[in-house]
Motif scaffolding. Structure first.
Motif, short mmCIF file in Angstrom:
data_model
loop_
_atom_site.label_atom_id
_atom_site.label_comp_id
_atom_site.label_asym_id
_atom_site.label_seq_id
_atom_site.Cartn_x
_atom_site.Cartn_y
_atom_site.Cartn_z
N VAL A 141 0.93 -1.45 -0.07
CA VAL A 141 0.13 0.23 -0.05
C VAL A 141 1.27 1.33 -0.38
O VAL A 141 1.91 1.78 1.29
N TYR A 142 1.02 1.98 -1.17
CA TYR A 142 1.85 3.53 -1.23
C TYR A 142 0.70 4.04 -0.73
O TYR A 142 0.24 4.54 -2.02
N TYR A 143 0.91 5.27 0.10
CA TYR A 143 0.17 6.20 0.58
C TYR A 143 0.41 7.65 -1.29
O TYR A 143 1.63 8.11 -0.94
N ALA A 144 -0.10 8.18 -1.72
CA ALA A 144 -0.02 8.59 -3.08
C ALA A 144 0.32 10.66 -2.53
O ALA A 144 -0.63 10.72 -1.38
N GLY A 145 1.17 11.19 -1.92
CA GLY A 145 1.80 12.16 -1.47
C GLY A 145 1.45 12.99 -1.81
O GLY A 145 1.27 14.00 -1.56
N LYS A 146 0.74 13.02 -3.33
CA LYS A 146 0.52 14.21 -3.76
C LYS A 146 -0.61 14.84 -3.11
O LYS A 146 -1.19 16.07 -3.27
N ALA A 147 -1.48 13.66 -2.18
CA ALA A 147 -2.30 14.57 -2.23
C ALA A 147 -2.45 15.54 -0.70
O ALA A 147 -2.88 16.34 -0.49
N PHE A 148 -1.64 14.73 0.41
CA PHE A 148 -0.59 15.92 1.19
C PHE A 148 0.27 14.96 1.31
O PHE A 148 0.37 14.61 2.31
N LEU A 149 1.07 16.00 2.23
CA LEU A 149 3.00 15.87 2.45
C LEU A 149 3.36 16.88 3.28
O LEU A 149 3.14 17.71 3.22
N CYS A 150 3.48 15.72 3.95
CA CYS A 150 4.29 16.70 4.92
C CYS A 150 5.40 15.75 5.87
O CYS A 150 5.09 15.00 5.70
N THR A 151 6.92 16.45 6.87
CA THR A 151 7.28 15.45 7.38
C THR A 151 6.43 14.59 7.96
O THR A 151 6.65 13.57 8.57
N ALA A 187 12.31 13.50 6.70
CA ALA A 187 11.61 12.22 7.59
C ALA A 187 12.48 11.38 7.22
O ALA A 187 11.49 10.64 8.79
N GLY A 188 13.23 10.62 6.85
CA GLY A 188 14.01 9.73 7.56
C GLY A 188 13.07 8.58 6.59
O GLY A 188 13.48 7.43 7.40
N PHE A 189 12.44 8.18 6.02
CA PHE A 189 11.53 7.56 5.47
C PHE A 189 12.52 6.20 4.29
O PHE A 189 13.32 6.60 3.99
N PRO A 190 12.29 4.80 5.06
CA PRO A 190 12.83 4.05 4.33
C PRO A 190 12.64 3.72 2.88
O PRO A 190 11.54 4.22 2.21
N MET A 191 13.64 4.58 2.19
CA MET A 191 13.79 4.43 0.80
C MET A 191 13.66 2.94 -0.15
O MET A 191 12.47 3.39 -1.07
N GLU A 192 13.77 1.90 0.67
CA GLU A 192 13.12 0.60 -0.58
C GLU A 192 11.58 0.68 -0.36
O GLU A 192 11.36 0.33 -1.04
N ARG A 193 10.40 1.58 0.18
CA ARG A 193 9.35 1.65 0.35
C ARG A 193 9.24 2.77 -1.21
O ARG A 193 7.94 3.25 0.21
N VAL A 194 9.39 3.47 -1.18
CA VAL A 194 9.65 4.56 -1.98
C VAL A 194 9.58 4.50 -3.41
O VAL A 194 9.81 3.69 -3.70
N ALA A 198 -7.19 16.23 1.32
CA ALA A 198 -6.51 16.18 -0.56
C ALA A 198 -6.90 17.27 -1.49
O ALA A 198 -7.44 17.42 -1.50
N TYR A 199 -5.23 17.08 -1.55
CA TYR A 199 -5.27 18.53 -2.85
C TYR A 199 -5.47 19.83 -1.99
O TYR A 199 -5.35 21.22 -3.37
N CYS A 200 -5.94 20.59 -1.41
CA CYS A 200 -6.40 21.58 -0.74
C CYS A 200 -4.99 22.55 -0.72
O CYS A 200 -4.15 22.96 -1.01
N ARG A 201 -4.22 22.33 0.69
CA ARG A 201 -3.64 22.79 0.89
C ARG A 201 -1.97 22.22 0.08
O ARG A 201 -1.48 23.40 0.23
N SER A 202 -2.06 20.91 -0.61
CA SER A 202 -1.38 21.00 -1.52
C SER A 202 -1.47 22.00 -3.15
O SER A 202 -0.05 22.26 -3.53
N VAL A 254 -1.89 23.88 9.21
CA VAL A 254 -1.94 22.84 9.10
C VAL A 254 -2.00 22.60 10.74
O VAL A 254 -1.16 22.44 11.15
N ILE A 255 -3.45 21.91 11.04
CA ILE A 255 -3.19 22.49 12.79
C ILE A 255 -3.74 20.72 13.14
O ILE A 255 -4.89 20.18 12.84
#
Length: 457
Positions: free
Chosen positions: A79-89, A116-123, A412-416, A429-430
């Motif tokens: 399951v890959y989260y689609a970061g374009k929807a909203f992404l931050c550390t 964020a130190g995310f495991p790159m093999e999961r990107v 999704a996509y508003c702040r992005s 974003v609070i």
């Protein structure tokens, strides 16, 4: 508070209680008592007093719950989260903790994952026009897969891996010729658009051949994404059939059995009561049956599958709260009157209504009202007639300046896609959790506006 209305105000059914909360449109911790909306145990009037308005409100418990629901329902999938929807550390950290993978589609999004130190093999790295610099960075960081989108990109990526003596996993994005029932700009599997290699033309098979022949590219499989805000699996069925047919053809003609296949995302959410999305368990059951049936028919082994939910995780997890500035009534045909409710944000924090003709709902978040409901349009403060946040909604007839209006489903996509149009400052974003607030992204300041303005020294 919104009834089914495919055409306009005449389709709206006046609600019996405009103060009521339609829970299916909100994050799981949202509640309303005496007219005051709370999320994550924090009342929105209290949040606005501390952080100002407008503000995006991100429900951490809801986000994590939806991420886990996809992870658990699609247990045999990646399951890959689609970061374009909203992404931050902060969100990337949550994803890592919940065991999801991450899909990025630009160097900037990749930088967030790195920070964020995310495991790159999961990107996974998407994009129809990745630069050489972006590909170099992806290879150096060791991303798990690059989804190639053109013959030029195959050449660029092969050159990058050759120069560095590295190997990278590659998926080939294909267009399956599926007309998804969604807005033209978010339907991505028909032939006449910029993404992917056409299956029908033979380009997809040729792309697979070239990837397989390149020494530094490890062919993983095919990638298909049919669009966004999709509510049934019929489009996935057609796409899976065509993609798996190509999968079988590759095995027969190229002599390689690709180990993976990605079916993309695009799962819809409820913006209004006319939307009826499927839950992750239902989606997993239906999509798995489709793939298993097609694999049996084609007599091929099932590849390891992956999906890319973004909106379906973060969309309902966030709402936006505004303060009403002005109210005016406008006469419509047929004796109807619409109340224009102007708030302190608009198209700079939510462009989707103007860009996609998107529908949203709204509620008064700061007080109870005994007034009868009235047809309202929530609009922004920008110098555009199309600066509309919510096209049609019934709000209490006594809505007035100083009221707080909250709009659900804005994760999704508003702040992005937010901008500084009219030199507006992008809202914060609070995050909310267990009755406390924390800043995920701070509010912009005028100093931020001038940080790139070097015309005056």
């Amino acid at each position: 508070m919104r009834a089914n209305r495919p055409g306009g105000p005449h389709w709206l059914r006046e609600p019996s209680d405009p103060d009521a909360l339609v829970t299916s449109l909100w994050s799981q911790t949202a509640t309303k008592a005496d007219g005051v909306l709370s999320v994550g145990g924090v009342s929105l009037p209290e949040l606005v007093r501390e952080h100002g308005s407008p503000a995006y409100v991100l429900d951490e418990a809801d986000f994590r719950s939806r991420a886990r629901a996809f992870r658990d329902a699609f247990g045999a999938y990646d399951v890959y989260y689609a970061g374009k929807a909203f992404l931050c550390t902060t969100v990337v950290r949550w994803l890592a903790e919940e065991g999801l993978s991450l899909d990025v589609c630009s160097g900037g999004e990749l930088a967030v994952a790195e920070r964020a130190g995310f495991p790159m093999e999961r990107v996974g790295f998407h994009g129809n026009n990745k630069t050489v610099a972006e590909l170099e960075r992806a290879v150096e960081l060791g991303v798990g897969r690059v989804i190639v989108d053109s013959f030029h990109e195959i050449e660029r990526l092969a050159s990058v891996t050759s120069e560095r003596g590295r190997t990278v996993g590659v998926m080939v994005r294909v267009t399956a010729g599926v007309e998804a029932h969604t807005h033209e700009y978010i339907a991505t599997a028909h032939e006449d658009q910029k993404f992917g290699f056409s299956i029908a033309s033979g380009d997809a098979l040729e792309a697979v051949r070239r990837v397989h022949a390149a020494p530094g590219l490890r062919l993983l499989g095919l990638h298909s994404h049919i669009g966004s805000q999709i509510f049934d699996t019929s489009g996935f069925e057609v796409a899976a059939r065509r993609v798996l047919t190509l999968h079988a053809q590759v095995s027969e003609e190229v002599g390689v059995e690709m180990p993976e296949m990605d079916l993309g995302g695009g799962f819809g959410i409820a913006y209004t009561t006319q939307d009826d999305p499927s839950d992750p368990a239902q989606l997993a059951t239906e999509i798995t049956k489709i793939v298993q049936h097609e694999c049996r028919a084609l007599r091929v082994a099932e590849p390891r599958l992956s999906i890319e939910p973004g909106r379906a995780i973060v969309g309902p997890s966030m709402c936006t709260v505004y303060e009403v500035g002005t109210v005016k009534e406008v006469a419509l045909d047929g004796g109807l009157v619409r109340t224009y409710v102007s708030v302190d944000g608009g198209m700079s924090d939510n462009i989707r209504t103007a860009l996609y003709d998107a529908d949203y709902s709204a509620t008064i978040a700061s007080r109870v009202s005994g007034s009868a409901p009235a047809l309202a349009r929530v609009v922004g403060k920008h110098c555009e007639a199309g600066d509309i946040v919510v096209k049609d909604e019934f709000l209490p007839g006594d809505v007035r300046p100083g009221d707080l209006v909250a709009v659900p489903g804005t994760g999704a996509y508003c702040r992005s896609m937010a901008s500084n149009y009219n030199h507006a400052l992008r809202p914060p974003v609070i995050g909310v959790r267990d009755g406390k607030t924390f800043t995920v992204l701070r509010r912009e300041t005028e100093a931020d506006l001038f940080a790139t303005d070097v015309g005056v020294l």
